[in-house]
Design a protein around this motif. Sequence first.
Motif: not given
Length: 99
Positions: A23, A25, A34-36, A21, A63, A60, A38
């Motif tokens: 993140e 920032h 913030t993008g995520h 995962k 996103d 991420a 996985s």
Amino acid sequence: MTRNLEWRVGVELREEAGRTKAEAHLDTGTATFTGHGSARCNPADTDVPVIGDELAASRAMKDLAGKLMREANREMEAVGAGTVPARTGPGYGWPEAVS
């Protein structure tokens, strides 16, 4: 008008239960985003952790870029400027760079 800004993006990665995962920032000084993302390894594939890191981090950041673009579109609309239609072609940048 001359302006110089520096925005820093930080990416945090962690592995949990076979998934990587990430993140991403961004702090612009006036807003934070913030993008995520996985990734998981297919059980039939060889486990190469760096590939999971790269996939999760890139997802991420993608996103994060989408959130930043949506914010820019909202701000353009707020000042009466038009925005780029949702589906006009390959996206931003040079067409040959995204083919």
